[in-house]
Structure formats: structure tokens, C-alpha cells
Design an enzyme around this catalytic site. Structure first.
Site, PDB file in Angstrom:
ATOM      1  N   LYS A  54     -18.548  19.986  60.102  1.00 31.61           N
ATOM      2  CA  LYS A  54     -19.529  19.991  58.995  1.00 31.61           C
ATOM      3  C   LYS A  54     -20.145  18.614  58.826  1.00 31.61           C
ATOM      4  O   LYS A  54     -21.357  18.473  58.678  1.00 31.61           O
ATOM      5  CB  LYS A  54     -18.843  20.387  57.683  1.00 31.61           C
ATOM      6  CG  LYS A  54     -18.588  21.872  57.539  1.00 31.61           C
ATOM      7  CD  LYS A  54     -17.700  22.152  56.338  1.00 31.61           C
ATOM      8  CE  LYS A  54     -17.221  23.597  56.350  1.00 31.61           C
ATOM      9  NZ  LYS A  54     -16.103  23.841  55.463  1.00 31.61           N
ATOM     10  N   GLN A  98     -12.777  22.368  50.594  1.00 31.97           N
ATOM     11  CA  GLN A  98     -12.297  23.184  51.706  1.00 31.97           C
ATOM     12  C   GLN A  98     -11.099  24.038  51.268  1.00 31.97           C
ATOM     13  O   GLN A  98     -10.142  23.532  50.674  1.00 31.97           O
ATOM     14  CB  GLN A  98     -11.905  22.267  52.883  1.00 31.97           C
ATOM     15  CG  GLN A  98     -11.475  22.979  54.138  1.00 31.97           C
ATOM     16  CD  GLN A  98     -12.604  23.718  54.842  1.00 31.97           C
ATOM     17  OE1 GLN A  98     -13.776  23.366  54.710  1.00 31.97           O
ATOM     18  NE2 GLN A  98     -12.265  24.748  55.583  1.00 31.97           N
ATOM     19  N   ASP A 121     -20.984  26.575  48.338  1.00 39.64           N
ATOM     20  CA  ASP A 121     -20.210  27.707  48.860  1.00 39.64           C
ATOM     21  C   ASP A 121     -20.565  29.005  48.127  1.00 39.64           C
ATOM     22  O   ASP A 121     -20.250  30.100  48.617  1.00 39.64           O
ATOM     23  CB  ASP A 121     -18.712  27.460  48.659  1.00 39.64           C
ATOM     24  CG  ASP A 121     -18.017  26.953  49.912  1.00 39.64           C
ATOM     25  OD1 ASP A 121     -18.420  27.362  51.010  1.00 39.64           O
ATOM     26  OD2 ASP A 121     -17.061  26.169  49.763  1.00 39.64           O
TER      27      ASP A 121
HETATM   28  N1  GUN Z   1     -12.362  27.668  54.626  1.00 37.47           N
HETATM   29  C1  GUN Z   1     -12.772  28.487  55.624  1.00 37.47           C
HETATM   30  N2  GUN Z   1     -14.068  28.836  55.449  1.00 37.47           N
HETATM   31  C2  GUN Z   1     -14.489  28.217  54.329  1.00 37.47           C
HETATM   32  C3  GUN Z   1     -15.728  28.167  53.642  1.00 37.47           C
HETATM   33  O1  GUN Z   1     -16.727  28.786  54.026  1.00 37.47           O
HETATM   34  N3  GUN Z   1     -15.756  27.397  52.531  1.00 37.47           N
HETATM   35  C4  GUN Z   1     -14.669  26.709  52.082  1.00 37.47           C
HETATM   36  N4  GUN Z   1     -14.804  25.992  50.966  1.00 37.47           N
HETATM   37  N5  GUN Z   1     -13.506  26.735  52.685  1.00 37.47           N
HETATM   38  C5  GUN Z   1     -13.420  27.474  53.818  1.00 37.47           C
END
Ligand code: GUN
Length: 305
Positions: A54, A98, A121
Site C-alpha cells: 500500500k 490494518q 476503508d
Molecule cells: N486486512 C485485509 N484486508 C483489509 C482491508 O481491506 N482493510 C483493512 N483495514 N484491513 C485489511
């Protein structure tokens, strides 16, 4: 005839290119650089890989990336204080915590402490409610990526029968809302659904997001249907031999049995290289959208729901 393969890797690269163009314009015309803060608590290896990826792509599209890595035993009040600081920071337009979080942290409490306008998100209850009532919101990245691919393939989705297999808050439920928003007739099915095969067979669009390897076989698919496979499952692949340490090699598969489904579907996303790359592309798109909204500027076209 085999299905058309929907190339999520290429599509995601295109979306990131569009985001980068918008970012360049925002900088040039308004002096604004969108910023994304990612918070990682603990050392889950898969999460570390995601966060690194990311951060790299955020910088590649010209945005600022702020990474906050906290120890696995970080107290909840310390994490909440960091989120409060990010909520107040005008250079931060998007905040992502996350998941999963270590067990001592209340995930709902943490997510709902994020400013909904910065919740890239789309997990905050305010955004869930806004999406459910058809109001402007932040939309979860994976379902948004699926929607973009479906719109690109079909043009209009109006009137199509869509079956979402899986009822998670992160994918299944928001996916169903987005498809409803595009005037599909939507069914949410799941592992307990009666006659699941018959339900899936009705669908013009199947979105599989149950997290069970190859659970949807080709004979559940209506000929010509579009199949979006959200699953990413690692399974043993003894046919590939063994690793140096003697363990069996593995491979990635989706929630759909690819070969049999591709033989009947009209179009299908592969795993890997389908939905996966779209998730981060949509995270960047959401950060751009958040930055535009924060500055009362028009939203980037084609990059929102
Ligand atoms: N963990 C796995 N996929 C995601 C996601 O799309 N967002 C977040 N915040 N954590 C994750």
C-alpha cells in the site's frame, strides 16, 4: 467457448494511472497532495506485506504515505490517541487501520473512532449506514473494485440478477448494496443457504466471497454469466512437488473452481490477478475522493460508486 478473462491487474494499473493524473492536477491547481495514513498494530506477516505494498503504490501515484507501526501489545488508549491525532491532521485525508487487530483491541471501537470522512476503508458505521441508504459515503475497497469491473464489462447492470455468495461486513454486504444501487436484483447467499447451487444458477452476475477454496463449481454457473471471484485461498499443490524443507508446495485459488467455471461463464476474474489488485487501486481512489471532498472540489469521475 471459454469465458472472457477479466484482467484485474491491467484494470488496476489503469485505475492507478487515472488516480495519478488527478493527483497531479490537485497538486498543480490547488497545492493539495492527498495523504494516506496506514496504522499497523503488531507483526502479522500477511499484514506487513499488504502495508508495504500500500505504501509503495501510494507514493507511486504521487500521494503522501504515512505509516504508523505500533507494538502488538499497544494499549487501546494509545491507538485511539493516534487516530485522534490523524483525524485532526489536515495533511491526512485517508486513514486505514490494518485488520485484524490483536485480540485485546476492540475492532469496532477502533474503526468507529476514525473520522468517517477519512475512513477510506468504508468500515465506519456512518459509512455503512450512508451506503445502505444510498447517500454519499466512503465505499469499501474490494466491493468498489468489483463494481468497477462489472460496470466496465456490462455497461449498465440495471435489471440483472446478481447473487453474492458471502455475507461479510467487508465484502458481501456492501457488495450487495452497491449492486442494488446499480439496480440489480440482488440475493445474498451464504454457506447455510438452501439449494445454494440453484440460487447461484439464476445469476447473471455471481460474486463469490465466502473464503472457501473452490467452493463454487462450474455446474452452478449459468452459461454466459459473469463471475467475480473475491476469494484468495492458499491450498496444497502436491503436483508442484515439495519445498527444500520437505513441505508440500502450495498455490492460490479463489472461491470458484476456475477451470470448470471458465468453461461456462461469459466472463470471469482469475485468482490471482483478478479482484486482488483492484483493492489497493480503490484504496488510492478513495483517498483521492476524500481529499477532493475535504477541499470542496468535484469528485474524480469514474472512481467512486
Ligand atoms: N486486512 C485485509 N484486508 C483489509 C482491508 O481491506 N482493510 C483493512 N483495514 N484491513 C485489511
Amino acid at each position: 467457448m471459454g469465458a472472457q478473462i477479466i484482467d484485474g491487474k491491467a484494470f488496476a494499473a489503469k485505475v492507478r494511472g487515472q488516480v495519478a493524473e488527478h493527483v497531479a492536477k490537485l497538486k498543480e491547481s490547488h497545492g493539495i497532495t492527498p495523504g494516506l495514513a496506514v496504522v499497523l498494530v503488531g507483526e502479522d506477516p500477511a499484514s506487513q506485506v499488504y502495508v508495504r505494498s500500500k505504501g509503495k503504490m501510494t507514493v507511486e501515484v504521487g500521494m503522501n504515505s504515512y505509516e504508523h507501526k505500533l507494538d502488538a501489545d499497544t494499549p487501546e488508549d494509545v491507538l485511539l490517541a493516534l487516530i485522534d491525532q490523524l483525524n485532526r491532521d489536515p495533511a491526512v485525508h485517508g486513514i486505514l487501520v490494518q485488520l485484524p487487530l490483536p485480540g485485546h483491541l476492540n475492532e469496532d471501537l477502533v474503526i468507529n473512532s476514525i473520522d468517517p470522512a477519512k475512513d477510506v476503508d468504508g468500515f465506519h458505521i456512518s459509512n455503512v449506514g450512508l451506503l445502505g441508504t444510498g447517500q454519499k459515503s466512503m465505499v469499501p475497497c474490494t466491493p468498489l473494485g468489483c463494481l468497477m469491473m462489472l460496470r466496465d464489462h456490462h455497461g449498465s447492470l440495471s435489471g440483472l440478477d446478481a447473487v453474492v455468495v458471502g455475507r461479510s461486513n467487508i465484502v458481501g454486504k456492501p457488495m450487495a448494496q452497491l449492486l442494488l444501487g446499480d439496480s440489480c436484483t440482488v440475493t445474498i447467499a451464504h454457506s447455510r443457504t438452501k439449494n445454494l447451487a440453484d440460487v447461484v444458477r439464476r445469476a447473471d452476475i455471481v460474486v463469490a466471497a465466502v473464503g472457501r477454496p473452490e467452493m463454487v463449481p462450474g455446474d452452478w454457473i449459468k452459461p454466459g454469466a459473469t463471475v467475480i471471484d473475491v476469494g484468495i485461498n492458499r491450498i496444497d499443490a502436491p503436483e508442484k512437488g515439495t519445498n527444500e524443507d520437505g513441505s508440500v508446495k502450495t498455490r492460490l485459488v479463489g472461491d470458484v473452481h476456475y477451470e470448470s467455471a471458465a468453461a461456462v461463464a461469459g466472463a470471469i476474474t482469475p485468482v490471482p490477478g483478478g479482484v486482488g489488485p483492484m483493492t489497493i487501486a480503490c484504496l488510492l481512489a478513495n483517498t483521492l475522493t476524500a481529499a477532493a471532498r475535504a477541499n470542496d472540489l468535484p469528485e474524480p469521475e469514474g472512481l467512486t460508486a
